[in-house]
Design a protein around this motif. Structure first.
Motif, PDB file in Angstrom:
ATOM      1  N   CYS A   1      61.230  22.003 136.639  1.00  0.00           N
ATOM      2  CA  CYS A   1      61.937  20.325 137.274  1.00  0.00           C
ATOM      3  C   CYS A   1      63.150  20.789 137.627  1.00  0.00           C
ATOM      4  N   GLY A   2      63.426  21.868 138.296  1.00  0.00           N
ATOM      5  CA  GLY A   2      64.245  22.031 139.487  1.00  0.00           C
ATOM      6  C   GLY A   2      65.337  22.184 138.757  1.00  0.00           C
ATOM      7  N   GLY A   3      65.729  23.052 138.012  1.00  0.00           N
ATOM      8  CA  GLY A   3      66.756  23.404 136.782  1.00  0.00           C
ATOM      9  C   GLY A   3      67.447  22.871 136.121  1.00  0.00           C
ATOM     10  N   VAL A   4      68.086  23.216 135.590  1.00  0.00           N
ATOM     11  CA  VAL A   4      69.114  22.963 134.789  1.00  0.00           C
ATOM     12  C   VAL A   4      69.729  21.216 134.840  1.00  0.00           C
ATOM     13  N   ALA A   5      70.612  21.478 136.167  1.00  0.00           N
ATOM     14  CA  ALA A   5      71.260  21.045 136.612  1.00  0.00           C
ATOM     15  C   ALA A   5      70.980  19.554 137.327  1.00  0.00           C
ATOM     16  N   ALA A   6      69.242  19.571 137.917  1.00  0.00           N
ATOM     17  CA  ALA A   6      68.228  18.738 137.620  1.00  0.00           C
ATOM     18  C   ALA A   6      67.584  17.410 136.276  1.00  0.00           C
ATOM     19  N   VAL A   7      67.803  18.273 135.385  1.00  0.00           N
ATOM     20  CA  VAL A   7      67.243  17.630 134.267  1.00  0.00           C
ATOM     21  C   VAL A   7      68.919  16.781 133.471  1.00  0.00           C
ATOM     22  N   VAL A   8      69.628  16.852 133.957  1.00  0.00           N
ATOM     23  CA  VAL A   8      71.414  16.550 133.081  1.00  0.00           C
ATOM     24  C   VAL A   8      70.800  15.211 133.512  1.00  0.00           C
ATOM     25  N   PRO A   9      70.380  14.186 135.101  1.00  0.00           N
ATOM     26  CA  PRO A   9      70.397  12.971 135.048  1.00  0.00           C
ATOM     27  C   PRO A   9      69.075  11.963 134.049  1.00  0.00           C
ATOM     28  N   VAL A  10      68.526  12.680 134.188  1.00  0.00           N
ATOM     29  CA  VAL A  10      67.429  12.568 133.397  1.00  0.00           C
ATOM     30  C   VAL A  10      67.573  12.165 132.219  1.00  0.00           C
ATOM     31  N   LEU A  11      68.440  13.103 131.425  1.00  0.00           N
ATOM     32  CA  LEU A  11      68.562  12.982 129.935  1.00  0.00           C
ATOM     33  C   LEU A  11      69.575  11.906 129.795  1.00  0.00           C
ATOM     34  N   GLU A  12      70.589  11.666 130.988  1.00  0.00           N
ATOM     35  CA  GLU A  12      71.914  10.658 130.681  1.00  0.00           C
ATOM     36  C   GLU A  12      70.863   9.379 130.561  1.00  0.00           C
ATOM     37  N   GLU A  13      69.916   9.646 131.333  1.00  0.00           N
ATOM     38  CA  GLU A  13      68.927   7.390 131.176  1.00  0.00           C
ATOM     39  C   GLU A  13      67.681   7.938 129.909  1.00  0.00           C
ATOM     40  N   LEU A  14      68.105   8.825 129.332  1.00  0.00           N
ATOM     41  CA  LEU A  14      67.167   9.382 127.752  1.00  0.00           C
ATOM     42  C   LEU A  14      67.685   9.168 127.015  1.00  0.00           C
ATOM     43  N   ILE A  15      69.194   9.021 126.580  1.00  0.00           N
ATOM     44  CA  ILE A  15      69.738   9.094 125.806  1.00  0.00           C
ATOM     45  C   ILE A  15      69.627   7.811 124.975  1.00  0.00           C
ATOM     46  N   GLU A  16      69.607   6.704 126.049  1.00  0.00           N
ATOM     47  CA  GLU A  16      69.466   5.785 125.269  1.00  0.00           C
ATOM     48  C   GLU A  16      68.863   5.165 124.863  1.00  0.00           C
ATOM     49  N   LEU A  17      67.424   5.622 124.475  1.00  0.00           N
ATOM     50  CA  LEU A  17      66.494   5.214 123.735  1.00  0.00           C
ATOM     51  C   LEU A  17      66.575   6.497 122.576  1.00  0.00           C
ATOM     52  N   MET A  18      66.570   7.633 122.466  1.00  0.00           N
ATOM     53  CA  MET A  18      66.941   8.559 121.721  1.00  0.00           C
ATOM     54  C   MET A  18      67.259   8.538 120.727  1.00  0.00           C
ATOM     55  N   ASP A  19      66.874   8.684 118.988  1.00  0.00           N
ATOM     56  CA  ASP A  19      67.344   9.122 117.772  1.00  0.00           C
ATOM     57  C   ASP A  19      67.578  10.226 116.806  1.00  0.00           C
ATOM     58  N   GLY A  20      68.948  10.188 116.381  1.00  0.00           N
ATOM     59  CA  GLY A  20      68.842  11.755 115.935  1.00  0.00           C
ATOM     60  C   GLY A  20      68.144  11.688 115.286  1.00  0.00           C
ATOM     61  N   VAL A  21      67.901  11.862 114.013  1.00  0.00           N
ATOM     62  CA  VAL A  21      66.749  11.943 113.459  1.00  0.00           C
ATOM     63  C   VAL A  21      66.141  12.611 113.289  1.00  0.00           C
ATOM     64  N   ARG A  22      65.342  11.693 114.880  1.00  0.00           N
ATOM     65  CA  ARG A  22      63.912  11.979 115.313  1.00  0.00           C
ATOM     66  C   ARG A  22      64.036  13.291 116.203  1.00  0.00           C
ATOM     67  N   LEU A  23      64.895  13.468 117.417  1.00  0.00           N
ATOM     68  CA  LEU A  23      66.057  14.664 117.615  1.00  0.00           C
ATOM     69  C   LEU A  23      66.007  16.120 116.771  1.00  0.00           C
ATOM     70  N   ALA A  24      66.144  15.405 115.424  1.00  0.00           N
ATOM     71  CA  ALA A  24      66.491  16.914 114.774  1.00  0.00           C
ATOM     72  C   ALA A  24      65.139  17.352 113.945  1.00  0.00           C
ATOM     73  N   ARG A  25      64.461  15.963 113.421  1.00  0.00           N
ATOM     74  CA  ARG A  25      63.016  16.617 113.235  1.00  0.00           C
ATOM     75  C   ARG A  25      61.806  17.055 114.766  1.00  0.00           C
ATOM     76  N   MET A  26      61.856  17.106 115.616  1.00  0.00           N
ATOM     77  CA  MET A  26      61.849  17.185 116.789  1.00  0.00           C
ATOM     78  C   MET A  26      61.636  18.902 117.283  1.00  0.00           C
ATOM     79  N   ILE A  27      62.647  19.167 116.650  1.00  0.00           N
ATOM     80  CA  ILE A  27      63.083  20.490 117.333  1.00  0.00           C
ATOM     81  C   ILE A  27      63.443  21.569 115.921  1.00  0.00           C
ATOM     82  N   GLY A  28      63.406  20.680 115.382  1.00  0.00           N
ATOM     83  CA  GLY A  28      63.485  21.828 114.060  1.00  0.00           C
ATOM     84  C   GLY A  28      62.106  22.266 113.688  1.00  0.00           C
TER      85      GLY A  28
END
Length: 128
Positions: A32-59
């Protein structure tokens, strides 16, 4: 898990969920171009993310280091404490160790985030 089915005029298609995309970005950060390149994309994704689904996904079958980095970025860099707490709820059930925020960059005398056990060897806030 993590794949959503969507309907379009031409039929159904499968799409990665925001939570799966977020963790994939940290797993494949080099591509993806490095960790720094990921940050702006994550910033856009957070509006669509759900904590419960995230915990289930990474677990499930996700290595710990990308989970730590995701939690640190969500919580500390982007200020998304609720999503960070969801990530921490998974990490608390694992043994996890100090890792560099950006692999391959010298740690030197960089600060250490004790909550996430991250050696903060880069300033990702400059990427916002």
């Amino acid at each position: 898990m993590g794949i959503e089915k969507r309907k379009s005029p031409s039929g159904y298609f499968e799409l990665s969920s925001p939570e799966l995309t977020a963790i994939d970005l940290l797993i494949y950060y080099r591509q993806c171009g490095g960790v720094a390149a990921v940050v702006p994309v994550l910033e856009e994704l957070i509006e669509l993310m759900d904590g419960v689904r995230l915990a289930r996904m990474i677990g499930v079958d996700i290595h710990t280091a990308p989970v730590q980095r995701l939690g640190f970025i969500l919580d500390v860099v982007l200020g998304e404490g609720e999503l960070g707490a969801a990530v921490m709820s998974v990490l608390e059930k694992r043994d996890y160790f100090h890792i560099p925020l950006v692999p391959g960059v010298k740690n030197g005398n960089c600060p250490i985030d004790s909550k996430w056990k991250i050696n903060v060897n880069a300033d990702l806030e400059d990427e916002l």
